[in-house]
Write a protein that holds these residues in place. Structure first.
Motif, PDB file in Angstrom:
ATOM      1  N   THR A 122       0.862  -1.185   0.000  1.00 37.34           N
ATOM      2  CA  THR A 122       0.000   0.000   0.000  1.00 37.34           C
ATOM      3  C   THR A 122       0.891   1.225   0.000  1.00 37.34           C
ATOM      4  O   THR A 122       1.871   1.276   0.745  1.00 37.34           O
ATOM      5  CB  THR A 122      -0.904   0.010   1.246  1.00 37.34           C
ATOM      6  OG1 THR A 122      -1.733  -1.149   1.225  1.00 37.34           O
ATOM      7  CG2 THR A 122      -1.769   1.259   1.282  1.00 37.34           C
TER       8      THR A 122
ATOM      9  N   TRP B 277       0.882   5.352   0.506  1.00 46.46           N
ATOM     10  CA  TRP B 277       0.182   6.568   0.909  1.00 46.46           C
ATOM     11  C   TRP B 277       1.102   7.754   0.692  1.00 46.46           C
ATOM     12  O   TRP B 277       2.246   7.765   1.163  1.00 46.46           O
ATOM     13  CB  TRP B 277      -0.221   6.503   2.379  1.00 46.46           C
ATOM     14  CG  TRP B 277      -1.382   5.611   2.660  1.00 46.46           C
ATOM     15  CD1 TRP B 277      -2.211   5.021   1.747  1.00 46.46           C
ATOM     16  CD2 TRP B 277      -1.849   5.188   3.952  1.00 46.46           C
ATOM     17  NE1 TRP B 277      -3.164   4.261   2.380  1.00 46.46           N
ATOM     18  CE2 TRP B 277      -2.971   4.348   3.735  1.00 46.46           C
ATOM     19  CE3 TRP B 277      -1.433   5.428   5.255  1.00 46.46           C
ATOM     20  CZ2 TRP B 277      -3.683   3.761   4.778  1.00 46.46           C
ATOM     21  CZ3 TRP B 277      -2.132   4.855   6.304  1.00 46.46           C
ATOM     22  CH2 TRP B 277      -3.251   4.024   6.069  1.00 46.46           C
TER      23      TRP B 277
ATOM     24  N   SER C 127      -2.025  13.810  -0.201  1.00 48.60           N
ATOM     25  CA  SER C 127      -3.404  13.347  -0.328  1.00 48.60           C
ATOM     26  C   SER C 127      -3.883  12.618   0.921  1.00 48.60           C
ATOM     27  O   SER C 127      -5.027  12.798   1.350  1.00 48.60           O
ATOM     28  CB  SER C 127      -3.556  12.437  -1.550  1.00 48.60           C
ATOM     29  OG  SER C 127      -2.638  11.368  -1.490  1.00 48.60           O
ATOM     30  N   ALA C 128      -3.020  11.814   1.533  1.00 41.54           N
ATOM     31  CA  ALA C 128      -3.424  11.032   2.706  1.00 41.54           C
ATOM     32  C   ALA C 128      -3.395  11.853   3.987  1.00 41.54           C
ATOM     33  O   ALA C 128      -4.079  11.535   4.956  1.00 41.54           O
ATOM     34  CB  ALA C 128      -2.513   9.809   2.868  1.00 41.54           C
TER      35      ALA C 128
ATOM     36  N   VAL D  56       0.390  10.547   8.631  1.00 47.27           N
ATOM     37  CA  VAL D  56       0.211   9.107   8.823  1.00 47.27           C
ATOM     38  C   VAL D  56       0.649   8.728  10.236  1.00 47.27           C
ATOM     39  O   VAL D  56       1.757   9.069  10.659  1.00 47.27           O
ATOM     40  CB  VAL D  56       1.017   8.301   7.784  1.00 47.27           C
ATOM     41  CG1 VAL D  56       0.920   6.802   8.063  1.00 47.27           C
ATOM     42  CG2 VAL D  56       0.530   8.621   6.373  1.00 47.27           C
TER      43      VAL D  56
ATOM     44  N   ASP E 121      -3.015   4.746  10.241  1.00 47.44           N
ATOM     45  CA  ASP E 121      -4.155   5.600   9.932  1.00 47.44           C
ATOM     46  C   ASP E 121      -3.695   6.815   9.138  1.00 47.44           C
ATOM     47  O   ASP E 121      -2.666   7.426   9.459  1.00 47.44           O
ATOM     48  CB  ASP E 121      -4.831   6.085  11.221  1.00 47.44           C
ATOM     49  CG  ASP E 121      -5.522   4.953  11.965  1.00 47.44           C
ATOM     50  OD1 ASP E 121      -6.610   4.554  11.540  1.00 47.44           O
ATOM     51  OD2 ASP E 121      -4.948   4.471  12.971  1.00 47.44           O
ATOM     52  N   ALA E 122      -4.465   7.186   8.119  1.00 40.56           N
ATOM     53  CA  ALA E 122      -4.211   8.388   7.328  1.00 40.56           C
ATOM     54  C   ALA E 122      -5.182   9.467   7.786  1.00 40.56           C
ATOM     55  O   ALA E 122      -6.401   9.269   7.768  1.00 40.56           O
ATOM     56  CB  ALA E 122      -4.389   8.110   5.846  1.00 40.56           C
TER      57      ALA E 122
ATOM     58  N   THR F 148      -7.666  11.210   4.698  1.00 44.06           N
ATOM     59  CA  THR F 148      -8.610  10.325   4.018  1.00 44.06           C
ATOM     60  C   THR F 148      -9.382   9.434   4.977  1.00 44.06           C
ATOM     61  O   THR F 148     -10.417   8.870   4.608  1.00 44.06           O
ATOM     62  CB  THR F 148      -7.882   9.425   3.015  1.00 44.06           C
ATOM     63  OG1 THR F 148      -6.944   8.591   3.727  1.00 44.06           O
ATOM     64  CG2 THR F 148      -7.132  10.257   1.968  1.00 44.06           C
ATOM     65  N   GLY F 149      -8.872   9.276   6.196  1.00 47.65           N
ATOM     66  CA  GLY F 149      -9.513   8.383   7.147  1.00 47.65           C
ATOM     67  C   GLY F 149      -9.227   6.918   6.887  1.00 47.65           C
ATOM     68  O   GLY F 149      -9.807   6.042   7.543  1.00 47.65           O
ATOM     69  N   ALA F 150      -8.339   6.629   5.946  1.00 48.37           N
ATOM     70  CA  ALA F 150      -8.008   5.231   5.637  1.00 48.37           C
ATOM     71  C   ALA F 150      -7.295   4.587   6.824  1.00 48.37           C
ATOM     72  O   ALA F 150      -6.536   5.234   7.541  1.00 48.37           O
ATOM     73  CB  ALA F 150      -7.132   5.159   4.394  1.00 48.37           C
ATOM     74  N   ARG F 151      -7.554   3.314   7.010  1.00 50.14           N
ATOM     75  CA  ARG F 151      -6.891   2.543   8.063  1.00 50.14           C
ATOM     76  C   ARG F 151      -6.430   1.219   7.478  1.00 50.14           C
ATOM     77  O   ARG F 151      -7.123   0.602   6.666  1.00 50.14           O
ATOM     78  CB  ARG F 151      -7.827   2.301   9.250  1.00 50.14           C
ATOM     79  CG  ARG F 151      -7.332   1.247  10.230  1.00 50.14           C
ATOM     80  CD  ARG F 151      -8.113   1.236  11.510  1.00 50.14           C
ATOM     81  NE  ARG F 151      -7.767   2.387  12.346  1.00 50.14           N
ATOM     82  CZ  ARG F 151      -8.124   2.495  13.632  1.00 50.14           C
ATOM     83  NH1 ARG F 151      -8.839   1.540  14.202  1.00 50.14           N
ATOM     84  NH2 ARG F 151      -7.764   3.551  14.331  1.00 50.14           N
ATOM     85  N   GLN F 152      -5.231   0.806   7.895  1.00 44.27           N
ATOM     86  CA  GLN F 152      -4.702  -0.471   7.427  1.00 44.27           C
ATOM     87  C   GLN F 152      -4.039  -1.213   8.570  1.00 44.27           C
ATOM     88  O   GLN F 152      -3.256  -0.640   9.326  1.00 44.27           O
ATOM     89  CB  GLN F 152      -3.669  -0.271   6.309  1.00 44.27           C
ATOM     90  CG  GLN F 152      -3.064  -1.584   5.829  1.00 44.27           C
ATOM     91  CD  GLN F 152      -2.256  -1.434   4.578  1.00 44.27           C
ATOM     92  OE1 GLN F 152      -2.500  -0.549   3.762  1.00 44.27           O
ATOM     93  NE2 GLN F 152      -1.267  -2.301   4.391  1.00 44.27           N
TER      94      GLN F 152
END
Length: 267
Positions: A231, A233, A237-238, A241, A253-254, A257-261
């Motif tokens: 992945t 990031w 944009s993200a 982190v 967590d970003a 964007t609220g993305a989580r991995q």
């Protein structure tokens, strides 16, 4: 352990309360410490920084140090062996600021190990002596370990520096800071355009998550092609982190964007 990418700075919060920084600077100048880094640290209740690691003597990686020293008690600043040798006003200003604030200087070279409670930082690069070329080839590379989890910090490593580092095999890392902010010169895939192979650092580190910090609007399409299977990031944009490592696993967590991995599982 909490690892946070804030502006041109990586903040490492060890479980025992110690706080370490890797680089503190930006291409936009030292004001990022006042606007971004300091408020983040204060929001975490941080008033003391136990150690600042400077990856190399390029201005955008250290120009926030004087502002940092005005706002926090810094116990030590650790740099590469050749950092003080660079003839530049920026380096002179930082060294003078360290002297004014009575901050001890340390040096880091391959083979050394730093410990902050349960967190260990292994120095993979640069060598103690030698390695001709620009500052990027002598970037400080730290492998940060907490339990079964690893974070690789690479500065602006490129060229001969990458060749030196990748000559020694390591286990796949969980999270990697893309060298030279993710620039193509340090992260390009190998092989022909139609069938690219992973880049030098990608093939060596085999990361699960790659964090790039190029300027907004800069092309980043080479990164997924180089770090295949990982992945990627990009902070414009993200957003910032945050990586949290604990016994049950490692989660990233970003902010924007609220993305989580889930990067790694428990021990």
């Amino acid at each position: 352990m909490v690892v946070k990418s804030v502006g041109g700075c990586v903040v490492i919060e060890a479980p025992d309360g110690r706080v370490l920084l890797y680089d503190t600077g930006t291409t936009a100048g030292p004001d990022a410490v006042r606007r971004v880094v300091a408020p983040y640290l204060w929001s975490r209740g941080v008033t003391r920084i136990d150690e600042v690691f400077l990856s190399h003597a390029d201005l955008d990686h250290f120009n926030g140090v004087p502002e940092l020293l005005r706002r926090f008690h810094v116990a030590q600043v650790t740099m590469t062996p050749t950092f003080p040798d660079k003839n530049s006003p920026g380096v002179e200003a930082v060294l003078a600021a360290l002297d004014r604030h009575n901050v001890p200087r340390g040096f880091a070279a391959a083979g050394q190990r730093f410990v902050a409670g349960d967190v260990a930082l292994e120095v993979l690069h640069p060598p103690p002596v030698g390695l001709e070329g620009n500052e990027n080839v002598r970037s400080l590379v730290l492998l940060v370990r907490h339990g079964a989890h690893t974070v690789l910090l690479t500065g602006d490593l490129e060229g001969e520096g990458q060749a030196r580092v990748t000559a020694r095999a390591i286990a796949p890392v969980d999270v990697m800071l893309a060298p030279h902010h993710g620039a193509k010169s340090a992260n390009a895939p190998r092989g022909v355009a139609g069938a690219p192979e992973p880049g030098v650092m990608a093939a060596w580190a085999r990361p699960k998550l790659v964090v790039s910090s190029q300027r907004a609007g800069t092309a980043t399409d080479h990164l997924p092609r180089s770090y295949r299977g990982a992945t990627v990031w990009d902070t414009p944009s993200a957003g910032g982190v945050t990586v949290r490592s604990h016994r049950t696993g490692m989660v990233a967590d970003a902010f924007r964007t609220g993305a989580r991995q889930v990067v790694g599982r428990g021990e």
